[in-house]
Design an enzyme around this catalytic site. Structure first.
Site, PDB file in Angstrom:
ATOM      1  N   ILE A 148       0.703  -1.195  -0.126  1.00  0.00           N
ATOM      2  CA  ILE A 148      -0.184  -0.117   0.045  1.00  0.00           C
ATOM      3  C   ILE A 148       0.950   1.323  -0.103  1.00  0.00           C
ATOM      4  O   ILE A 148       2.177   1.181   0.014  1.00  0.00           O
ATOM      5  CB  ILE A 148      -0.949  -0.065   1.128  1.00  0.00           C
ATOM      6  CG1 ILE A 148      -0.156   0.042   2.388  1.00  0.00           C
ATOM      7  CG2 ILE A 148      -1.856  -1.382   1.238  1.00  0.00           C
ATOM      8  CD1 ILE A 148      -1.011   0.467   3.712  1.00  0.00           C
ATOM      9  N   HIS A 149       0.257   2.276  -0.178  1.00  0.00           N
ATOM     10  CA  HIS A 149       0.774   3.689   0.144  1.00  0.00           C
ATOM     11  C   HIS A 149       2.172   3.835  -0.820  1.00  0.00           C
ATOM     12  O   HIS A 149       1.861   3.233  -2.132  1.00  0.00           O
ATOM     13  CB  HIS A 149       1.631   3.791   1.455  1.00  0.00           C
ATOM     14  CG  HIS A 149       0.536   3.933   2.523  1.00  0.00           C
ATOM     15  ND1 HIS A 149      -0.760   4.430   2.394  1.00  0.00           N
ATOM     16  CD2 HIS A 149       0.575   3.616   3.789  1.00  0.00           C
ATOM     17  CE1 HIS A 149      -1.420   4.518   3.457  1.00  0.00           C
ATOM     18  NE2 HIS A 149      -0.692   3.660   4.409  1.00  0.00           N
ATOM     19  N   GLU A 150       3.175   4.474  -0.774  1.00  0.00           N
ATOM     20  CA  GLU A 150       4.367   4.905  -1.537  1.00  0.00           C
ATOM     21  C   GLU A 150       4.960   3.203  -2.021  1.00  0.00           C
ATOM     22  O   GLU A 150       5.510   3.076  -3.432  1.00  0.00           O
ATOM     23  CB  GLU A 150       5.319   5.626  -1.189  1.00  0.00           C
ATOM     24  CG  GLU A 150       4.691   7.034  -0.538  1.00  0.00           C
ATOM     25  CD  GLU A 150       4.421   6.838   0.906  1.00  0.00           C
ATOM     26  OE1 GLU A 150       4.923   8.164   1.354  1.00  0.00           O
ATOM     27  OE2 GLU A 150       4.221   5.893   1.392  1.00  0.00           O
ATOM     28  N   SER A 151       4.675   2.183  -1.409  1.00  0.00           N
ATOM     29  CA  SER A 151       5.272   0.947  -1.649  1.00  0.00           C
ATOM     30  C   SER A 151       4.895   0.437  -3.199  1.00  0.00           C
ATOM     31  O   SER A 151       5.648  -0.389  -3.795  1.00  0.00           O
ATOM     32  CB  SER A 151       5.079   0.006  -0.451  1.00  0.00           C
ATOM     33  OG  SER A 151       5.264   0.308   0.757  1.00  0.00           O
TER      34      SER A 151
END
Length: 290
Positions: A148-151
């Site tokens: 999730i997020h920037e990953s």
């Protein structure tokens, strides 16, 4: 001197939340009645603290909201939706996943966990901080993980995408609706005039941020408030902190209602809810002060 009521705002440490709150942090938007403090916590901690009612205003996973709707109103602002993109189920290249594969998710109350559990009911789930998921897959601790997020923008070339959570959502909703990921909730114990003012300030903060994206991004980078590089930040904010993050539109509200209907039909929520019944009634001030 007039004493301001303090609103404690909890948000995640990922780039879009920091970006959307920055105008408040830097004093670019303020209130005559309210003062704001902030705390950054990972998304599942935010969800757990919301269940306890810890903070007046808090970022949450949208999938959590039916569990706290009696204690928190849903804010229209600072929202993140995916539109053709979203969290990714990743695994090592050439690895074949069994029906009961072991998977790392970022928290049981996240939207991606809800959709994953519907799609993969036999998977064995472990919950981890989202920053630990990629390494858990690389090390073989788990067979797969949901990033999730920037990953989602930059992960090891030893890994590949098994399935997009967006695709699961598309199959379930059947209407090409945007994927509801995260938003903000406000404790109902606040007086309604304070609640309206809080939503105004936070909405204005997102509007200012999106209107001054290059300048604000540079400030955040310069102060080392962001975990990613310049190009990744630009790409990430274009996905999750944009003009459609300022205030939910009818399509986004429809998508939320679809998510809650699906969750109820699948047995994850106790009751179906219509989000329009849980928004702050901003027309109150117009009636009271007219």
């Amino acid at each position: 001197m007039h004493n301001l009521k303090t609103i404690n705002v909890a948000h995640s440490p990922d780039a879009d939340d920091i970006f959307m709150y920055a105008a408040v942090k830097f004093g670019w938007v303020s209130s005559k009645n309210l003062a704001f403090t902030s705390k950054a916590l990972d998304i599942e901690t935010l969800n757990e603290e919301a269940l306890k009612g810890t903070y007046e205003a808090t970022a949450i996973s949208f999938a959590l909201y039916p569990k706290i709707c009696d204690e928190f109103a849903l804010l229209r602002c600072a929202v993140s939706f995916g539109n053709g993109y979203g969290p990714k189920l990743i695994k090592l290249k050439d690895k074949q996943l069994k029906r009961n594969f072991k998977v790392a998710l970022s928290g049981k109350n996240t939207t991606n966990a809800l959709l994953f559990r519907i799609a993969y009911p036999e998977a064995r789930i472990v919950y981890k901080n989202f920053l630990e998921i990629e390494n858990a897959v690389l090390s073989g601790e788990v067979d797969a993980g949901v990033l999730i997020h920037e990953s989602i923008l930059n992960f090891s070339d030893q890994l590949c995408v098994e399935r997009e959570i967006w695709d699961i959502w598309s199959e379930l909703n059947g209407e090409n609706l945007p994927l509801p990921l995260g938003g903000m909730a406000l404790r109902r114990s606040l007086p309604i005039t304070d609640a309206i003012e809080c939503e105004r300030v936070l909405s204005e903060a997102v509007r200012i941020a999106t209107s001054h994206k290059p300048f604000l991004s540079h400030m955040l980078m310069e102060r080392n408030l962001i975990r990613v590089g310049k190009d990744e930040l630009k790409a990430y904010l274009n996905l999750y902190a944009n003009d459609e993050s300022i205030s939910m539109n009818e399509t986004q509200l429809k998508a939320l209602n679809k998510l809650y209907q699906i969750g109820y039909d699948k047995g994850f929520f106790e009751k179906p809810i219509d989000v329009n019944d849980y928004l702050i009634p901003t027309e109150y001030n117009e009636v009271r002060f007219s």
